[in-house]
Design an enzyme around this catalytic site. Sequence first.
Site, PDB file in Angstrom:
ATOM      1  N   GLU A 432       0.807  -1.226   0.000  1.00 28.75           N
ATOM      2  CA  GLU A 432       0.000   0.000   0.000  1.00 28.75           C
ATOM      3  C   GLU A 432       0.836   1.269   0.000  1.00 28.75           C
ATOM      4  O   GLU A 432       0.717   2.105   0.897  1.00 28.75           O
ATOM      5  CB  GLU A 432      -0.980  -0.026   1.184  1.00 28.75           C
ATOM      6  CG  GLU A 432      -1.932  -1.195   1.036  1.00 28.75           C
ATOM      7  CD  GLU A 432      -3.076  -1.214   2.021  1.00 28.75           C
ATOM      8  OE1 GLU A 432      -4.202  -1.516   1.604  1.00 28.75           O
ATOM      9  OE2 GLU A 432      -2.838  -0.944   3.209  1.00 28.75           O
ATOM     10  N   GLU A 502      -4.077 -10.493  -0.349  1.00 29.22           N
ATOM     11  CA  GLU A 502      -4.965 -10.508   0.807  1.00 29.22           C
ATOM     12  C   GLU A 502      -6.360 -10.848   0.301  1.00 29.22           C
ATOM     13  O   GLU A 502      -6.808 -10.304  -0.709  1.00 29.22           O
ATOM     14  CB  GLU A 502      -5.005  -9.134   1.503  1.00 29.22           C
ATOM     15  CG  GLU A 502      -3.670  -8.736   2.091  1.00 29.22           C
ATOM     16  CD  GLU A 502      -3.647  -7.325   2.679  1.00 29.22           C
ATOM     17  OE1 GLU A 502      -4.708  -6.819   3.084  1.00 29.22           O
ATOM     18  OE2 GLU A 502      -2.552  -6.733   2.720  1.00 29.22           O
TER      19      GLU A 502
END
Length: 974
Positions: A432, A502
């Site tokens: 991220e 994820e």
Amino acid sequence: MARDHLLSQRPWESPETTSWQRLPMNAVDRRAGALPLDGSWHFQLLPSPNSSSGDWTRLDVPGAWTMQSADDLPQYTNVRMPFGDFPPHSPAANPTGVHERSVDIPAEWAGRRVVLQVGAAESVLLVQVNGRPVGISKDSHLAAEFDLSDVVRPGDPATVRLTVVKWSDASHIEDQDQWWHAGITRSVLLYATDPLHLADVTVRARQDGRLRVDCTVRDAGGPLPEGWYVTAALDGQLLVQDTEFDRLNAEDMRVSDFLGEARLRTTVQDVRPWTAETPHLYGLTVRLHRADGSVADTSHHRVGFRDVEIRGRDLLVNGERVYIRGVNRHDFHPLTGRTVTADDMRADLTVLKRFGFNAVRTSHYPNDPTLYDLADELGLYVVDEADIESHDHAHEIADDPRYLAAFVDRVSRMVLRDKNHPSIIVWSLGNESDYGANHDAAAGWVRRHDPTRPIQYEGAAKTGWADRSVASDIACPMYAPIEDCVAHARSGKQTKPLIQCEYSHAMGNSNGTLADTWAAIESTPGLQGGFIWEFWDHGILQRVNDGRPAGRGGAGLYDNGVTAPGHRWAYGGDFGETIHDGAFIADGVVFPDRTPKPVMYEHREIAGPVRLTYDEGVLRVHNRQHFRGLEWLAAEWRLVRADGTSQSLPAELPAVQPGESAAVPLPFPLPEPAAGEAWLTLRVTTADDEAWAPLGTEVCVPQVRLSAAVTDAPPEPADGPAVTLDEDALLVHPLLTSAPVLSLWRAPTDNDELGGMAARWHDWGLDALVREVVDVRDEGSRVVVLSEYATGAGPVRHEQVFTPVTGGIRVEESAELPAGLDDVARVGTVFETVPGLDVLDWYGQGPWESYPDRSAGAPVGHHSLPVDELFTPYLRPQESGGRHGVRRFTLSAPDATGLAVELGAPGQVSVNRYRAEDLAAAAHHDELVPRPGCVVHLDAAHRGLGTASCGPDTSAGYLVAAGPHRWEWTLRVL
Ligand code: GAL
Ligand code: MG
């Protein structure tokens, strides 16, 4: 003053300064033979790096001070930074911990090179020894080493001072979704080497037995001495010098006076390759010799022979397309925050292996070094992730040249430390942090240094999963709807393996549709799995009276996921933080004490090595593994019949190659169809001790249905107990303290809350339904009660028909949901029983908690549990403890009195001590006050769990539809 010298540079606001005088990272393991400096240190916490000294106290090292001091407590934020300063700045209030201790430098280290290793410090480490500045380091999850040879005198004590500044330019690239801590979180040690030493060892071991060992050699005293050489042996077998390498080096004039290079090689015949299923390791010892043959330095390694490659859109391990059944794992502990021991990590990985996981992503930073040793040994594939997450300021930082060095530094140091682990199959550039030139720079370094492994980075898919970018060989989205993944794989445009970094967010009662997700993965070429978010619920054990972390003293103050009285699992906000993200930190498949949540059984079954099918009278045993036969497993057949009987037989597992299946005879004669439903279960256990499970550990319990239920005629009206209603037309029953009424609501799960369903249910008024009796008719053999409930989407009509039957009362119910009520939590009945009925025996799915979209791991059977063990103590109380597919149950007291319920059709049942409103009103488990009796829900329909707290909601098939619902049940007294 020396400290001022380090401080005057303000290295905490200088992203270009990644280190000063730090030694290069390498893969030589110096833990053995080192002098540990762990223990109690002198400590003072200053309000900022430039504050003047205060009073000394003591602190355990390793150990974050946020877990040990009342003056600076843990804080949880997900995306946002806990302070407003823009990168690379940090706030003026900047807690700074000064750690100091004295150490006796062994006299026998005279003439040797002395090195200090600080395992991990966050976020900026300033080192002084004997008052002299020694070095600076950032990169909170990797060790920093400093050469102390010039500042210590063997035989004398030395004073080691480690100053750690909490906030820095580096905090902006360590903005992971976890608790903010500060301090020294991994071990500190000193070691000594000969000045002539192994500077690095790089091992490459191929599946075909080829082994290459590259060594670099330095001499701390200056140019390398004449005549040094390196030898290596693999389990006693000597490697040979690669003379071609030496010749080319000489020809190229690459040989330097200061840096020695040596290459050794061998080929191991009949090598036993390493895979996560077969983690064979060989012992390698590398020795550096002086010209006279004496040994100057030694390095031990464990070697696994394996290949990783991407071919087309498949990621292959030893040529096989392996499913990645992964989990994201943080270094976490409820008593220490981040400091974990080898035993802790072994326990983590053991749990993962027992529940069918074969992969770990080290979200979101290089984990404690022992984790990788254990992954090599126990057999887990690892995606090793660099400590880079700039979530809050991702876009600014990804291309900011001031952070370029930090990106390359962090990625390269991870690779240099970890490159010899067979378990690591992929490098990850971080998480991220948008996508920028800084990523490509780091990727370029890795490609050159380690061409043997693919790279992944989720953010690199700027415009799509098929993007060709230097930063990601794998399409690794997070929380992508499975339909999108399937569509991509079928689009003809897929260029890379699709493995979600994820997926299936495990916050609270969650992980709905995991089985459907895997059914899609296994039937779609190009899809290869993913990593569940995440392993841990990061609840910190907290004393309720003073709000402090219990710390190491809290050992033993929890059991089975539940804290001792006076304690709770703290989440965001519980330490008085005003900026925090609440319970979003509690999103793991295990509780903070590592107790598996029910989803683990779901995963275990989906990932199980053995599967059963029963089609057109043929029973087949499938080997779902990639590399192993079934010899390591034992099994037992069990026939489960609706009449409550079951039979067991030892099972002989057939010889089945990985990925193949074999037909086996039915172990029991096929039951007569008229006898009702019958299920065949295979209980599979380990046949021997495995490194991660003793003999007899259950690994999966696949089940097939042999015959379907026969529809029993409903019980005839008979002379049962008369139906008595009170003045509100509610059933009066000696065993019920609260009569059966309609329920359309559940205590919102985290998914219900964050997905917006809970708010809608509240707007509709489903959490506080008011019952209006419309009509009561005594029709002789039955009593009919018609009620109505007003909701924000129109009235709900509910009818109950009570009929006395032999030994009890039959209740037929129907509810008509207006079209607007198109997504409610449940449609069913709730009642409360008298105290004392403390054991539930049921025929249905179990024994663990299951829900409509999370029930693949709960076989049908005759189960029994104390009521208090049915409930799952999710950190933030919510709907919990349900059992799916329940056909009938009894709730009984020790003297076998109690009640029996038979459902007309399998339903969702929950029995616990709390009403939905009790659960919804509590923020922590310790606030709940159990009711004396049981709260029983019988649901005709119950909404799936989904994963809407972060990712897709449940799928349409698991929603509760508007319109008519009918259900019936019979209540008897035992
Ligand atoms: C992802 C992130 C994780 C965590 C998760 C939600 O976006 O990479 O660190 O925040 O979502 O729990
Ligand atoms: Mg994040």
